[in-house]
Write a protein that holds these residues in place. Structure first.
Motif, PDB file in Angstrom:
ATOM      1  N   LEU A 143      27.045 -53.369  60.388  1.00 39.34           N
ATOM      2  CA  LEU A 143      26.305 -53.960  60.566  1.00 39.34           C
ATOM      3  C   LEU A 143      26.905 -55.891  60.062  1.00 39.34           C
ATOM      4  O   LEU A 143      27.303 -56.092  59.613  1.00 39.34           O
ATOM      5  CB  LEU A 143      24.783 -53.662  60.526  1.00 39.34           C
ATOM      6  CG  LEU A 143      23.786 -55.267  60.921  1.00 39.34           C
ATOM      7  CD1 LEU A 143      24.072 -53.927  62.509  1.00 39.34           C
ATOM      8  CD2 LEU A 143      22.408 -55.512  60.947  1.00 39.34           C
ATOM      9  N   HIS A 173      26.598 -45.071  57.547  1.00 39.10           N
ATOM     10  CA  HIS A 173      25.592 -44.792  57.890  1.00 39.10           C
ATOM     11  C   HIS A 173      24.745 -45.030  59.228  1.00 39.10           C
ATOM     12  O   HIS A 173      25.893 -45.443  60.371  1.00 39.10           O
ATOM     13  CB  HIS A 173      24.589 -46.356  56.592  1.00 39.10           C
ATOM     14  CG  HIS A 173      24.564 -47.304  57.320  1.00 39.10           C
ATOM     15  ND1 HIS A 173      23.963 -48.001  58.403  1.00 39.10           N
ATOM     16  CD2 HIS A 173      25.576 -48.268  56.732  1.00 39.10           C
ATOM     17  CE1 HIS A 173      24.548 -49.244  57.901  1.00 39.10           C
ATOM     18  NE2 HIS A 173      25.351 -48.929  57.230  1.00 39.10           N
ATOM     19  N   THR A 174      23.473 -44.947  59.337  1.00 41.45           N
ATOM     20  CA  THR A 174      23.079 -44.961  60.576  1.00 41.45           C
ATOM     21  C   THR A 174      22.723 -46.067  60.671  1.00 41.45           C
ATOM     22  O   THR A 174      22.714 -46.957  61.257  1.00 41.45           O
ATOM     23  CB  THR A 174      22.338 -43.326  61.156  1.00 41.45           C
ATOM     24  OG1 THR A 174      20.901 -43.495  60.253  1.00 41.45           O
ATOM     25  CG2 THR A 174      23.413 -42.513  61.256  1.00 41.45           C
ATOM     26  N   GLN A 175      21.807 -46.201  62.343  1.00 46.12           N
ATOM     27  CA  GLN A 175      20.973 -47.272  62.669  1.00 46.12           C
ATOM     28  C   GLN A 175      19.765 -48.259  62.394  1.00 46.12           C
ATOM     29  O   GLN A 175      19.600 -48.994  61.528  1.00 46.12           O
ATOM     30  CB  GLN A 175      20.603 -47.475  64.182  1.00 46.12           C
ATOM     31  CG  GLN A 175      22.263 -47.534  65.088  1.00 46.12           C
ATOM     32  CD  GLN A 175      22.806 -48.635  65.053  1.00 46.12           C
ATOM     33  OE1 GLN A 175      23.358 -49.588  63.815  1.00 46.12           O
ATOM     34  NE2 GLN A 175      23.836 -49.204  65.666  1.00 46.12           N
ATOM     35  N   TRP A 197      15.619 -48.864  61.654  1.00 44.27           N
ATOM     36  CA  TRP A 197      15.147 -50.092  61.888  1.00 44.27           C
ATOM     37  C   TRP A 197      15.457 -50.911  63.048  1.00 44.27           C
ATOM     38  O   TRP A 197      15.369 -51.218  63.672  1.00 44.27           O
ATOM     39  CB  TRP A 197      14.571 -50.013  60.936  1.00 44.27           C
ATOM     40  CG  TRP A 197      12.766 -49.158  60.422  1.00 44.27           C
ATOM     41  CD1 TRP A 197      12.842 -47.832  61.626  1.00 44.27           C
ATOM     42  CD2 TRP A 197      12.573 -48.883  59.513  1.00 44.27           C
ATOM     43  NE1 TRP A 197      11.898 -47.703  60.255  1.00 44.27           N
ATOM     44  CE2 TRP A 197      12.160 -48.071  58.961  1.00 44.27           C
ATOM     45  CE3 TRP A 197      12.661 -50.067  57.994  1.00 44.27           C
ATOM     46  CZ2 TRP A 197      11.412 -47.213  57.959  1.00 44.27           C
ATOM     47  CZ3 TRP A 197      11.331 -49.805  57.022  1.00 44.27           C
ATOM     48  CH2 TRP A 197      10.741 -48.667  56.403  1.00 44.27           C
ATOM     49  N   ILE A 198      16.681 -51.038  62.532  1.00 46.79           N
ATOM     50  CA  ILE A 198      17.780 -52.033  63.026  1.00 46.79           C
ATOM     51  C   ILE A 198      18.053 -51.639  64.951  1.00 46.79           C
ATOM     52  O   ILE A 198      17.828 -52.529  65.368  1.00 46.79           O
ATOM     53  CB  ILE A 198      18.720 -52.512  62.988  1.00 46.79           C
ATOM     54  CG1 ILE A 198      19.355 -53.589  62.763  1.00 46.79           C
ATOM     55  CG2 ILE A 198      20.143 -51.769  62.911  1.00 46.79           C
ATOM     56  CD1 ILE A 198      18.864 -54.923  62.070  1.00 46.79           C
ATOM     57  N   HIS A 199      17.312 -50.871  65.359  1.00 44.03           N
ATOM     58  CA  HIS A 199      18.263 -50.598  66.498  1.00 44.03           C
ATOM     59  C   HIS A 199      18.220 -49.395  66.942  1.00 44.03           C
ATOM     60  O   HIS A 199      18.035 -49.081  68.179  1.00 44.03           O
ATOM     61  CB  HIS A 199      19.831 -50.619  66.579  1.00 44.03           C
ATOM     62  CG  HIS A 199      19.843 -51.031  68.485  1.00 44.03           C
ATOM     63  ND1 HIS A 199      20.851 -50.384  68.802  1.00 44.03           N
ATOM     64  CD2 HIS A 199      19.492 -51.694  68.744  1.00 44.03           C
ATOM     65  CE1 HIS A 199      21.004 -51.015  70.218  1.00 44.03           C
ATOM     66  NE2 HIS A 199      19.766 -51.554  70.519  1.00 44.03           N
ATOM     67  N   CYS A 200      17.295 -48.099  66.557  1.00 48.41           N
ATOM     68  CA  CYS A 200      17.044 -46.926  66.645  1.00 48.41           C
ATOM     69  C   CYS A 200      15.521 -46.049  66.490  1.00 48.41           C
ATOM     70  O   CYS A 200      14.612 -47.343  66.652  1.00 48.41           O
ATOM     71  CB  CYS A 200      17.571 -46.162  65.730  1.00 48.41           C
ATOM     72  SG  CYS A 200      17.852 -44.104  66.049  1.00 48.41           S
ATOM     73  N   PRO A 204      14.075 -43.287  63.834  1.00 47.92           N
ATOM     74  CA  PRO A 204      14.319 -42.563  62.444  1.00 47.92           C
ATOM     75  C   PRO A 204      13.314 -42.819  61.798  1.00 47.92           C
ATOM     76  O   PRO A 204      11.861 -43.053  61.896  1.00 47.92           O
ATOM     77  CB  PRO A 204      14.702 -44.662  62.336  1.00 47.92           C
ATOM     78  CG  PRO A 204      14.466 -45.729  62.895  1.00 47.92           C
ATOM     79  CD  PRO A 204      14.812 -44.405  64.431  1.00 47.92           C
ATOM     80  N   ASP A 247      14.924 -46.842  57.384  1.00 50.99           N
ATOM     81  CA  ASP A 247      16.161 -47.471  57.288  1.00 50.99           C
ATOM     82  C   ASP A 247      16.757 -47.284  56.737  1.00 50.99           C
ATOM     83  O   ASP A 247      17.063 -46.450  55.682  1.00 50.99           O
ATOM     84  CB  ASP A 247      15.523 -49.444  56.824  1.00 50.99           C
ATOM     85  CG  ASP A 247      16.139 -50.311  57.492  1.00 50.99           C
ATOM     86  OD1 ASP A 247      16.564 -49.971  58.672  1.00 50.99           O
ATOM     87  OD2 ASP A 247      16.870 -51.232  57.231  1.00 50.99           O
ATOM     88  N   SER A 261      20.378 -49.924  56.938  1.00 50.23           N
ATOM     89  CA  SER A 261      21.259 -51.276  56.209  1.00 50.23           C
ATOM     90  C   SER A 261      20.065 -51.466  54.605  1.00 50.23           C
ATOM     91  O   SER A 261      21.272 -51.704  53.711  1.00 50.23           O
ATOM     92  CB  SER A 261      21.166 -52.152  57.211  1.00 50.23           C
ATOM     93  OG  SER A 261      21.919 -51.782  58.331  1.00 50.23           O
TER      94      SER A 261
END
Lengths: 438, 382
Positions: free
Chosen positions: B72, B144-146, B148-151, B154, B157, B159
Motif C-alpha cells: 500500500l 499480502h492482500t487488501q 480492511w483497507i479495500h476488500c 476479509p 486486516d 496491512s
C-alpha cells in the motif's frame, strides 16, 4: 488537524517496518495542503476518510466495504473493481472507492518518468493511493469515483500508452520473474513471452468469456520466484535438457573457502567451513553427483534439475544450454475445492518467438476445453479433477508420459473405451449362452 | 473542484477510443546495463543483507540495493522513490514480486551513498521508509492482500497484521542467520488472492460463523440459484420464509453444521454476510514452499486453527510466528526450509519444538485429500 481520530491506527506508526499509516497520513496532508494547486477530481479528503473507515474496522473487527456493483469502462468486462463504503455518510470521501488494475510491464522495471506520470494522473483523478503491486502483478489504483473511470482510462491510453489489466472471469494480467534481465538462471526470456502473450490475448484479458479467472505466470527456473506452480492455471517453469556446466576451478574455490556458498546468502551465521559433500552432494535429491580426484562429477541423465547445487555454487555450475520450459496446468488457491499445485502437462517445450507451438498446442486447446466444459466459477484445475487428467491429454493431443505422474494409478478401475477393446462392446448374448447355461 | 475532461466524450464513447494496447514494453524501462547484459549474467553474490551484485560475461556489474516496501503506497511515497532513483540510479528501478523495491546501480562506488541515503529516511511516526534487506537466508517482505483497507470479504486486516509481523521479524529482514529463506504471506480470507497456501508461514484470515441471512432483501439483492450453487459443501438450499408482517418470500436456508465458512456464498450474494468481530480471526499455516529446490513444492499445513483478531497489533499472531521462526532457526539444518525441517523431525516433534497445541481442528476432514494426511505407518516418534 486530522479529520478523524485514529488512536488504533496511530499505534501502527511506531516500530521499524515502513508504516502504511504514516504514508496514508502524509498523502492526506499533501492533498489538504495542495501546494501544486491540483484540481482534484475526487474528494480532497479521500485519504482522511480512508484512515477513518479503516480505524472503524479496527474498532469493529469487520470490514466496511460493500460488494462491487457493476462498474467499468465501456467495452471492457475487467480491469475495474467496484467498491462502495457501507458508511458513506460518515466517510463521504470514500463512498465510491473503485479499484483500477493497470497492466504492469513485464519484469516490473520502471523509469521514474513513467512512475511520475502515473502518480500525476492518479493524484488528480484518484485517491493517490496505490498497490505496488497487487498479488497478481498489476499496478493497483486504489479508490476513485465512477465518473473518473473513463477519464482515467482515456488518459492512460492516450497519454501514457498504457492499458488496464484483468479482473473477473478473464485472463488475468500475466506476470513473470526478473528473468534474463538480471538472473543467470533464467532458462528463457520470461519478459518476452509474458509481454507477447499479454498482448496477444488482450481480448481474453478484457472481455469475460471464461468460466472463471485464468492466470499465466512465468518462472525462469525451478526456483519459482513468482510462485507459478502454486497459483497459475498455466505455469511456465524454465528448465533444460542437457548437462549442467561445470567450472572445476570454481568448484575448487568453493571447496577451498575462497568463494562464499549460495552467493553469500548464509553470511548471518557461522555455519563452519563449506563442506561440499554435506552441503551439495548429500543433499542432491537424486544422488547424481560425486567427487572424483577433487573434481565434481554429475550424472546429468539422472539429474532432476532441482537447482540446489547451482544455487549453492553459482560461480561453478551453470544451467544447461538446451533450454526451454516445462508447463504445469491447474494450480490454484483453496477456493473452492481445496488448493491445487500445477500438474505437469508438457515436460519440455522450446520457448521461442513467436511462441506458436505454446499458443496452438497448449493454451488454445486447453481454453477451448475449459470454455466448453467448465462450470461457472470452476478453475482449470478443478475441471481437470472432475473430468480427469486423461481428458486434458485428449484435448491437447499430448502423448502420455511417465513424467506426468508422481506414480501410476492406485486402482485398476480403468475406463476402457469401446474402440480400445478388440471387437468393441456389442456382443451376442445368445451366442454366449450356447456355451454357458443360464 | 471543477470537472476536468481528459478528452473523453461520453456522448461518443467510441470516438478515438484506444483499447487493447496492453502494458508498456518492458524494454523501455530497462537500465542500460540490463539492456546490454540481458541473458549474459554469469553469477551473483549477496554482498551484505539487501545488497546484491550480478556479474556479466561482458565484465559489467550490476549492484542492487533491495528495500522493503509497503504494498500500500501513496504517490507521495512513489515520488520519493523516484527522487532517490533519479539521484543515484539514472532514473531506473524495479519492484519485486514480494513488494520490495530494488535500486539498481552499475558501479560499486554508488552503493554506499545510496545505502546511507535510504537508511536515513524515516516517516514522521518513526518507521523506516526504505529498510534495506530481504535477501538470502532471512525473512523477506510479506506478500499480502487488501484486508480492511479495500476488500468486502476479509476475515482480518492485511496491512495491519503485516506491519505488526514485520516489526517483530524486522531483525531477520536485515540479517541472514536462518537456515534458508523464510517466506511469510498473508491472505485476509481463504479466497487467497495472495496465494499464501505454499508459504513457509502463512497468516490466513478465517471466518468461523455461518452467514447471516438478510431474508427481506435476499431475493432482491441476489440470484438465489447462484448463491446455492456457490456453496462447495451444498449447505445452502432454497427456502420460503415468512417475514414478521406475514409476507412470504423466497430466500435460502443454511445447513449450519455443513458450513466451512468460505464466504463463497457472500461473494455471490451480498445478503449473506459472514463478518463477525469474535468469529473472525487468523489461521496459521506452516511449511509450504514453491521452489523445486531439493524437495518438491509443498502446501502449507494448518498448525494453529484460530487466533483472535487483536487490533491494532495482533500480539497473539506475531508471538506465535516469532516462536515458530525461533524454533526453526534453532532446529533446522543449513538449506532446510521450514516444511523440510518439519518433515525430517516429524510433525509430532514440530508441535513440541514450537510449543503449539495439537487440536482436533488440525486433522484434515475435507474430502478425499484428508485421508492422505492421516498416518498410515507404524513409524512415529514418542
Amino acid at each position: 488537524m486530522a479529520k478523524h481520530k485514529t488512536p488504533l491506527l496511530d499505534q501502527l506508526e511506531s516500530g521499524p517496518w515502513p508504516s502504511f499509516v504514516s504514508d496514508l497520513k502524509q498523502e492526506a496532508e499533501s492533498r489538504s495542503k495542495n501546494e501544486k494547486g491540483i484540481e482534484f477530481q475526487i474528494p480532497v479528503d479521500v485519504c482522511e476518510d480512508l484512515l477513518g473507515v479503516l480505524e472503524l474496522s479496527f474498532k469493529h473487527g469487520r470490514t466496511h466495504w460493500k460488494h462491487g456493483g457493476i462498474v467499468g469502462v465501456f467495452g471492457y468486462g475487467g480491469g475495474v473493481i467496484g467498491r462502495y463504503c457501507d458508511q458513506p455518510e460518515m466517510f463521504p470521501g470514500v463512498a465510491h472507492f473503485h479499484t483500477m488494475r493497470v497492466s504492469q510491464p513485464a519484469g516490473k522495471f520502471y523509469t521514474t518518468k513513467y512512475l511520475r506520470d502515473i502518480c500525476d494522473l492518479w493524484e488528480m483523478r484518484g485517491s493517490g493511493i496505490t498497490n505496488m503491486h497487487g498479488s497478481t502483478g498489476d499496478i493497483i489504483f486504489l479508490g476513485t469515483t465512477t465518473p473518473q473511470l473513463e477519464e482515467i482510462f482515456w488518459e492512460l491510453g492516450h497519454n501514457l500508452n498504457q492499458d488496464l489489466g484483468g479482473s473477473g472471469s478473464n485472463l488475468r494480467t500475466p506476470s513473470d520473474c526478473v528473468g534474463q534481465a538480471r538472473c543467470e538462471w533464467a532458462c528463457y526470456d520470461t519478459q518476452a513471452i509474458c509481454h507477447d502473450l499479454t498482448v496477444e490475448y488482450q481480448d481474453e484479458l478484457h472481455r469475460p468469456a471464461f468460466p472463471y479467472k485464468f492466470k499465466f505466470k512465468f518462472d525462469g527456473c525451478p526456483n519459482c520466484c513468482v510462485a507459478s506452480i502454486a497459483r497459475a492455471d498455466l505455469s511456465f517453469i524454465g528448465t533444460w535438457r542437457d548437462d549442467i556446466g561445470i567450472d572445476q576451478e570454481a568448484v575448487a574455490a568453493y571447496v577451498g573457502g575462497e568463494l562464499p556458498p549460495n552467493g553469500g546468502s548464509h553470511a548471518g551465521r557461522d555455519w563452519g567451513p563449506f563442506d561440499i559433500q554435506k552441503e551439495v552432494i548429500d543433499l542432491c535429491p537424486t544422488k547424481c553427483m560425486w567427487l572424483e580426484d577433487k573434481k565434481l562429477m554429475i550424472d546429468n541423465r539422472e539429474c532432476t534439475r532441482c537447482m540446489h547445487c547451482i544455487n549453492v555454487m553459482p560461480r561453478a555450475l551453470r544451467i544447461g544450454n538446451d533450454r526451454g520450459c516445462s508447463i504445469f496446468a491447474g494450480a490454484k488457491a483453496p477456493i473452492l475445492d481445496g488448493a491445487q499445485m500445477g500438474s505437469l502437462i508438457v515436460p519440455f517445450i522450446k520457448v521461442e518467438e513467436p511462441y506458436d507451438e505454446i499458443k496452438e498446442t497448449v493454451i488454445e486447446p486447453i481454453w477451448d476445453w475449459w470454455m466448453e466444459e467448465g462450470k461457472n466459477r470452476e478453475r482449470l484445475g478443478e475441471l481437470m479433477k472432475r473430468q480427469g487428467f486423461q481428458k486434458l491429454l485428449e484435448v491437447t493431443g499430448f502423448k502420455p508420459d511417465p513424467r506426468m505422474v508422481q506414480e501410476p494409478r492406485h486402482n485398476p478401475y480403468i475406463f476402457w473405451k469401446e474402440d480400445e477393446v478388440e471387437g468393441g462392446f456389442q456382443r451376442d448374448v445368445n451366442e454366449f449362452r450356447k456355451y454357458h447355461q443360464r | 473542484m471543477a470537472f476536468v475532461s481528459s478528452g473523453y466524450n461520453p456522448q461518443k464513447p467510441m470516438e478515438n477510443r484506444i483499447t487493447d494496447i496492453g502494458p508498456r514494453h518492458f524494454e523501455e524501462f530497462y537500465p542500460p546495463v540490463v539492456k546490454k547484459n540481458k541473458g549474459k549474467w554469469l553469477y551473483h553474490e549477496i554482498l551484505e543483507p539487501g545488497v546484491l551484485v550480478h556479474v556479466s560475461e561482458t565484465g559489467d556489474e550490476l549492484y542492487t540495493v533491495r528495500v522493503g516496501g509497503c504494498r500500500l503506497m501513496s504517490v507521495t511515497h512513489i515520488r520519493e522513490i523516484c527522487e532517490i532513483a533519479d539521484k543515484y540510479c539514472d532514473g531506473h528501478l524495479r519492484f519485486t514480486t514480494r513488494n520490495n523495491i530494488e535500486f539498481l546501480v552499475a558501479s560499486k562506488d554508488k552503493v554506499e551513498p545510496l545505502k546511507k541515503d535510504l537508511a536515513s529516511r524515516k516517516f514522521a511516526g518513526g518507521s523506516f521508509k526504505f529498510p534495506i534487506g530481504g535477501t538470502g537466508a532471512g525473512v523477506t517482505n510479506i506478500i499480502h492482500t487488501q484486508g480492511w483497507i479495500h476488500c468486502h470479504t476479509p476475515a482480518t486486516d492485511a496491512s495491519g497484521p503485516v506491519k505488526a509481523t514485520m516489526d517483530v521479524l524486522f531483525d531477520d529482514f536485515q540479517d541472514m542467520r536462518l537456515p534458508a529463506q523464510l517466506r511469510v504471506s498473508l491472505a485476509c480470507c481463504l479466497n487467497m488472492c495472495g496465494a499464501v497456501h505454499c508459504s513457509d508461514i502463512a497468516i490466513l484470515g478465517y471466518h468461523r460463523k455461518p452467514p447471516m441471512l438478510d431474508h427481506e432483501y435476499l431475493d432482491k439483492m441476489c440470484e438465489i440459484p447462484l448463491a446455492i450453487a456457490a456453496c462447495p459443501t451444498a449447505a445452502i438450499k432454497p427456502a420460503k420464509v415468512e417475514l414478521a408482517d406475514g409476507t412470504k418470500i423466497n430466500s435460502v436456508a443454511v445447513n449450519e453444521p455443513r458450513c466451512m465458512f468460505c464466504g463463497n456464498c457472500y461473494t455471490m450474494c451480498p445478503a449473506m454476510p459472514l463478518a463477525d468481530d469474535v468469529g473472525d480471526g487468523i489461521v496459521i499455516m506452516v511449511g509450504g514452499k514453491v521452489s523445486n529446490r531439493i524437495s518438491a513444492p509443498k502446501f502449507s499445513k494448518v498448525v494453529v486453527a484460530f487466533l483472535p483478531n487483536e487490533m491494532p497489533r495482533w500480539p497473539s499472531t506475531t508471538a506465535c510466528i516469532k516462536k515458530i521462526v525461533e524454533a526453526y532457526s534453532a532446529g533446522a539444518n543449513k538449506y532446510e526450509r521450514v516444511g523440510e525441517w518439519a518433515e525430517r523431525i516429524g510433525w509430532e516433534r514440530f508441535f513440541e519444538k514450537c510449543e503449539l497445541e495439537f487440536t482436533h481442528h488440525l486433522i484434515d476432514d475435507f474430502r478425499d485429500p484428508a485421508y492422505y494426511t492421516w498416518r498410515q505407518t507404524s513409524q512415529f516418534k514418542f
